[in-house]
Design a protein around this motif. Structure first.
Motif, PDB file in Angstrom:
ATOM      1  N   HIS A  10     -30.718 -15.460 -58.225  1.00 23.13           N
ATOM      2  CA  HIS A  10     -31.933 -15.811 -57.480  1.00 23.13           C
ATOM      3  C   HIS A  10     -33.035 -16.298 -58.425  1.00 23.13           C
ATOM      4  CE1 HIS A  10     -35.442 -15.376 -54.873  1.00 23.13           C
ATOM      5  NE2 HIS A  10     -35.941 -14.501 -55.732  1.00 23.13           N
ATOM      6  N   VAL A  11     -33.244 -15.573 -59.523  1.00 22.33           N
ATOM      7  CA  VAL A  11     -34.276 -15.974 -60.495  1.00 22.33           C
ATOM      8  C   VAL A  11     -33.972 -17.363 -61.051  1.00 22.33           C
ATOM      9  CG1 VAL A  11     -35.319 -15.448 -62.731  1.00 22.33           C
ATOM     10  CG2 VAL A  11     -34.860 -13.592 -61.104  1.00 22.33           C
ATOM     11  N   ARG A  12     -32.731 -17.600 -61.433  1.00 24.47           N
ATOM     12  CA  ARG A  12     -32.357 -18.915 -61.974  1.00 24.47           C
ATOM     13  C   ARG A  12     -32.613 -20.022 -60.949  1.00 24.47           C
ATOM     14  NH1 ARG A  12     -27.962 -15.828 -64.000  1.00 24.47           N
ATOM     15  NH2 ARG A  12     -26.614 -16.549 -62.301  1.00 24.47           N
ATOM     16  N   ASN A  13     -32.280 -19.746 -59.694  1.00 20.76           N
ATOM     17  CA  ASN A  13     -32.468 -20.743 -58.651  1.00 20.76           C
ATOM     18  C   ASN A  13     -33.945 -21.057 -58.422  1.00 20.76           C
ATOM     19  OD1 ASN A  13     -31.477 -22.391 -56.346  1.00 20.76           O
ATOM     20  ND2 ASN A  13     -32.545 -20.858 -55.128  1.00 20.76           N
ATOM     21  N   VAL A  14     -34.760 -20.007 -58.354  1.00 20.02           N
ATOM     22  CA  VAL A  14     -36.202 -20.193 -58.145  1.00 20.02           C
ATOM     23  C   VAL A  14     -36.810 -21.008 -59.281  1.00 20.02           C
ATOM     24  CG1 VAL A  14     -38.417 -18.959 -58.128  1.00 20.02           C
ATOM     25  CG2 VAL A  14     -36.530 -18.175 -56.675  1.00 20.02           C
ATOM     26  N   LYS A  15     -36.464 -20.663 -60.507  1.00 22.78           N
ATOM     27  CA  LYS A  15     -37.012 -21.379 -61.653  1.00 22.78           C
ATOM     28  C   LYS A  15     -36.540 -22.837 -61.681  1.00 22.78           C
ATOM     29  CE  LYS A  15     -37.958 -17.561 -64.807  1.00 22.78           C
ATOM     30  NZ  LYS A  15     -39.320 -18.014 -65.146  1.00 22.78           N
ATOM     31  N   ALA A  16     -35.281 -23.063 -61.303  1.00 19.33           N
ATOM     32  CA  ALA A  16     -34.758 -24.435 -61.288  1.00 19.33           C
ATOM     33  C   ALA A  16     -35.463 -25.272 -60.233  1.00 19.33           C
ATOM     34  CB  ALA A  16     -33.258 -24.415 -61.040  1.00 19.33           C
ATOM     35  N   LEU A  17     -35.700 -24.694 -59.056  1.00 18.73           N
ATOM     36  CA  LEU A  17     -36.393 -25.432 -58.001  1.00 18.73           C
ATOM     37  C   LEU A  17     -37.837 -25.747 -58.400  1.00 18.73           C
ATOM     38  CD1 LEU A  17     -35.061 -23.520 -54.857  1.00 18.73           C
ATOM     39  CD2 LEU A  17     -34.534 -25.873 -55.525  1.00 18.73           C
ATOM     40  N   ALA A  18     -38.486 -24.788 -59.051  1.00 15.87           N
ATOM     41  CA  ALA A  18     -39.843 -25.050 -59.529  1.00 15.87           C
ATOM     42  C   ALA A  18     -39.851 -26.168 -60.561  1.00 15.87           C
ATOM     43  CB  ALA A  18     -40.446 -23.774 -60.111  1.00 15.87           C
ATOM     44  N   LYS A  19     -38.882 -26.139 -61.468  1.00 11.26           N
ATOM     45  CA  LYS A  19     -38.805 -27.177 -62.505  1.00 11.26           C
ATOM     46  C   LYS A  19     -38.597 -28.554 -61.895  1.00 11.26           C
ATOM     47  CE  LYS A  19     -36.714 -28.046 -67.020  1.00 11.26           C
ATOM     48  NZ  LYS A  19     -35.742 -27.548 -68.032  1.00 11.26           N
ATOM     49  N   GLN A  20     -37.798 -28.633 -60.830  1.00 15.22           N
ATOM     50  CA  GLN A  20     -37.598 -29.915 -60.149  1.00 15.22           C
ATOM     51  C   GLN A  20     -38.913 -30.455 -59.604  1.00 15.22           C
ATOM     52  OE1 GLN A  20     -34.584 -29.466 -57.117  1.00 15.22           O
ATOM     53  NE2 GLN A  20     -33.065 -28.657 -58.577  1.00 15.22           N
ATOM     54  N   GLY A  21     -39.806 -29.571 -59.228  1.00 13.27           N
ATOM     55  CA  GLY A  21     -41.118 -29.979 -58.730  1.00 13.27           C
ATOM     56  C   GLY A  21     -42.162 -30.106 -59.819  1.00 13.27           C
ATOM     57  N   GLY A  22     -41.722 -30.023 -61.091  1.00  8.05           N
ATOM     58  CA  GLY A  22     -42.655 -30.161 -62.204  1.00  8.05           C
ATOM     59  C   GLY A  22     -43.518 -28.947 -62.444  1.00  8.05           C
ATOM     60  N   ARG A  23     -43.035 -27.773 -62.028  1.00  8.08           N
ATOM     61  CA  ARG A  23     -43.820 -26.561 -62.166  1.00  8.08           C
ATOM     62  C   ARG A  23     -43.004 -25.485 -62.872  1.00  8.08           C
ATOM     63  NH1 ARG A  23     -45.418 -23.487 -58.604  1.00  8.08           N
ATOM     64  NH2 ARG A  23     -47.564 -23.322 -59.333  1.00  8.08           N
ATOM     65  N   GLU A  24     -43.685 -24.422 -63.262  1.00  8.06           N
ATOM     66  CA  GLU A  24     -43.023 -23.227 -63.767  1.00  8.06           C
ATOM     67  C   GLU A  24     -43.456 -22.053 -62.908  1.00  8.06           C
ATOM     68  OE1 GLU A  24     -43.757 -22.570 -67.871  1.00  8.06           O
ATOM     69  OE2 GLU A  24     -42.791 -24.439 -68.534  1.00  8.06           O
ATOM     70  N   ILE A  25     -42.550 -21.107 -62.730  1.00  5.67           N
ATOM     71  CA  ILE A  25     -42.871 -19.928 -61.928  1.00  5.67           C
ATOM     72  C   ILE A  25     -42.164 -18.727 -62.524  1.00  5.67           C
ATOM     73  CG2 ILE A  25     -40.951 -20.244 -60.299  1.00  5.67           C
ATOM     74  CD1 ILE A  25     -42.916 -19.344 -58.064  1.00  5.67           C
ATOM     75  N   ASP A  26     -42.831 -17.577 -62.490  1.00  2.00           N
ATOM     76  CA  ASP A  26     -42.221 -16.316 -62.910  1.00  2.00           C
ATOM     77  C   ASP A  26     -41.779 -15.549 -61.678  1.00  2.00           C
ATOM     78  OD1 ASP A  26     -42.554 -16.551 -65.704  1.00  2.00           O
ATOM     79  OD2 ASP A  26     -44.661 -15.974 -65.538  1.00  2.00           O
ATOM     80  N   VAL A  27     -40.794 -14.687 -61.854  1.00  2.00           N
ATOM     81  CA  VAL A  27     -40.335 -13.821 -60.772  1.00  2.00           C
ATOM     82  C   VAL A  27     -40.624 -12.373 -61.160  1.00  2.00           C
ATOM     83  CG1 VAL A  27     -38.378 -13.049 -59.392  1.00  2.00           C
ATOM     84  CG2 VAL A  27     -38.566 -15.468 -60.050  1.00  2.00           C
ATOM     85  N   TYR A  28     -41.317 -11.682 -60.274  1.00  2.00           N
ATOM     86  CA  TYR A  28     -41.620 -10.264 -60.432  1.00  2.00           C
ATOM     87  C   TYR A  28     -40.846  -9.489 -59.369  1.00  2.00           C
ATOM     88  CZ  TYR A  28     -45.636 -11.015 -63.575  1.00  2.00           C
ATOM     89  OH  TYR A  28     -46.445 -11.338 -64.642  1.00  2.00           O
ATOM     90  N   THR A  29     -40.664  -8.201 -59.591  1.00  2.00           N
ATOM     91  CA  THR A  29     -39.971  -7.392 -58.602  1.00  2.00           C
ATOM     92  C   THR A  29     -40.622  -6.017 -58.493  1.00  2.00           C
ATOM     93  OG1 THR A  29     -37.782  -6.762 -57.783  1.00  2.00           O
ATOM     94  CG2 THR A  29     -38.210  -6.423 -60.148  1.00  2.00           C
ATOM     95  N   VAL A  30     -40.036  -5.179 -57.649  1.00  2.00           N
ATOM     96  CA  VAL A  30     -40.616  -3.883 -57.304  1.00  2.00           C
ATOM     97  C   VAL A  30     -39.615  -2.777 -57.607  1.00  2.00           C
ATOM     98  CG1 VAL A  30     -41.547  -2.486 -55.424  1.00  2.00           C
ATOM     99  CG2 VAL A  30     -41.966  -4.955 -55.463  1.00  2.00           C
ATOM    100  N   ALA A  31     -40.069  -1.714 -58.256  1.00  2.00           N
ATOM    101  CA  ALA A  31     -39.218  -0.547 -58.504  1.00  2.00           C
ATOM    102  C   ALA A  31     -39.966   0.713 -58.083  1.00  2.00           C
ATOM    103  CB  ALA A  31     -38.824  -0.460 -59.974  1.00  2.00           C
ATOM    104  N   VAL A  32     -39.246   1.621 -57.454  1.00  2.00           N
ATOM    105  CA  VAL A  32     -39.810   2.887 -57.003  1.00  2.00           C
ATOM    106  C   VAL A  32     -39.268   3.974 -57.925  1.00  2.00           C
ATOM    107  CG1 VAL A  32     -40.149   4.400 -55.036  1.00  2.00           C
ATOM    108  CG2 VAL A  32     -39.749   1.954 -54.675  1.00  2.00           C
ATOM    109  N   VAL A  33     -40.144   4.567 -58.716  1.00  2.00           N
ATOM    110  CA  VAL A  33     -39.720   5.395 -59.843  1.00  2.00           C
ATOM    111  C   VAL A  33     -39.812   6.885 -59.519  1.00  2.00           C
ATOM    112  CG1 VAL A  33     -40.198   6.008 -62.243  1.00  2.00           C
ATOM    113  CG2 VAL A  33     -40.387   3.615 -61.500  1.00  2.00           C
ATOM    114  N   THR A  34     -38.727   7.584 -59.780  1.00  2.00           N
ATOM    115  CA  THR A  34     -38.733   9.047 -59.814  1.00  2.00           C
ATOM    116  C   THR A  34     -38.224   9.444 -61.192  1.00  2.00           C
ATOM    117  OG1 THR A  34     -38.180   9.108 -57.450  1.00  2.00           O
ATOM    118  CG2 THR A  34     -37.965  11.166 -58.690  1.00  2.00           C
TER     119      THR A  34
END
Length: 370
Positions: free
Chosen positions: A234-258
């Motif tokens: 998913h991260v690779r795909n998102v970054k590739a699509l952004a690059k096609q549009g001449g942009r860069e994007i980071d991917v963040y996620t969520v973790a629930v810690v115990t």
């Protein structure tokens, strides 16, 4: 200060860490345990200062207007996110604090001014998390009709375009959209230091992800438990699509810690808080509102229910400090630029995480020593 400074959250750490949902009562844990997070201003202020001193990069609030009921009225007491951010920015030195804002509920000229005000208070440390909304119950409070899914993002596009125009060097400006029309609008001052706030979105649908890829600096995406290969793709795909549009994007996620001193203690507390003392009435209401039923998801309904109780669907990370650090490192290796963390009680649990997990992440080369 450069735009790159903003995008890096003023940190050289390879893995950025934040705290998610602390502006709400119970945070992200749908639990009845008495030690659950209060969400009070005093506790949020104390937590923000602790996070700032520990080198945590950001705090991300939940945009919530109405609780979910149940025994605890889950997230019933919630601090409005932009004023919350402004207060925390005035009390910290390094922390980036986001406002989570429902685009359909706030006029873009007012919103642009609010964001710039917070950005000046924080001297360039305000961030914007754009949300389009899904909870019809909340929209009814405002007398606003929720648009069809694709139209929500069409509106959000105009809303964000108008805000960026307000942030630009334009003096008086007009805006003629399908939904938004402005005449001789004026917005001063501009964002602090000549840049603009970092913009995030958590769209999960193809339409929502396309909006983020076109417009945002970062996309928040869930990490399925045990499916890091899927997340990496998913991260690779998102970054590739952004690059096609001449942009860069980071991917963040969520973790629930115990995190506890031993694996056994962590697992025991997880069961105590998330299963034995979950606010199941609130969990079931949330799931019903989202259309998640046993009939639609017969194979994994119970698992979805447990995940909802633990952190509204965030990836559960349960273990001792070695195990927690290892799992966070694996998420980073899958391509996550940053992870927004939640705890049952942020204030009680962050010190142990700070003292035990952060040094381990530093030894792994993911973070610098504070």
């Amino acid at each position: 200060m450069s735009m790159q400074d903003r995008l890096s959250l003023y940190s050289g750490n390879r893995l950025k860490l934040g705290l998610f949902g602390a502006n709400c009562s119970s945070g992200r844990a749908v639990t009845r345990v008495p030690e659950r997070w209060s969400g009070s201003w005093a506790d949020c202020l104390r937590l923000a200062r602790m996070a700032d001193d520990a080198g945590i990069e950001f705090m991300l609030p939940v945009g919530r207007w109405k609780g979910y009921g149940g025994d605890t009225d889950y997230q019933g007491d919630t601090l409005e996110t932009v004023t919350w951010a402004a207060g925390l920015l005035g009390a910290t030195q390094r922390l980036t604090v986001f406002g989570t804002v429902h685009a359909p509920l706030i006029h873009p000229v007012i919103a642009a001014k609010q964001f710039v005000t917070a950005d000046h208070i924080g001297e360039g440390r305000f961030g914007l998390n754009v949300v389009c909304g899904w909870n019809e119950d909340e929209f009814e409070m405002f007398g606003v009709t929720m648009r069809e899914h694709a139209a929500r993002y069409e509106y959000a596009q105009e809303w964000l375009d108008a805000i960026r125009l307000a942030w630009s060097d334009a003096e008086d400006f007009d805006f003629a959209g399908t939904f938004i029309k402005l005449q001789r609008a004026r917005a001063k001052p501009k964002p602090f230091g000549g840049g603009r706030p970092i913009v995030m979105n958590a769209g999960a649908s193809p339409t929502g992800q396309a909006f983020a890829i076109r417009n945002c600096d970062a996309l928040f995406s869930m990490t399925p438990k045990g499916k890091l290969a899927e997340f990496a793709a998913h991260v690779r795909n998102v970054k590739a699509l952004a690059k096609q549009g001449g942009r860069e994007i980071d991917v963040y996620t969520v973790a629930v810690v115990t995190c506890r001193a031993t694996q056994r203690e962590a697992q025991e507390y997880y069961r105590h808080a998330v299963i034995d003392n979950a606010d199941w009435a609130a969990v079931d209401r949330i799931m019903a509102m989202r259309g998640v039923t046993r009939e639609k998801f017969p194979d994994d309904f119970d698992e979805r229910r447990y995940h909802q109780a633990n952190g509204m669907g965030g990836m559960p990370v349960v273990g001792d400090p070695d195990g927690i650090a290892r799992e966070l490192a694996e998420i980073a290796a899958a391509g996550a630029r940053g992870i927004a963390l939640s705890f049952v009680n942020y204030g009680d649990e962050l010190p142990f995480f700070r003292d035990e997990v952060l040094p381990r992440l530093a030894r792994m080369g993911l973070r610098q020593g504070n």
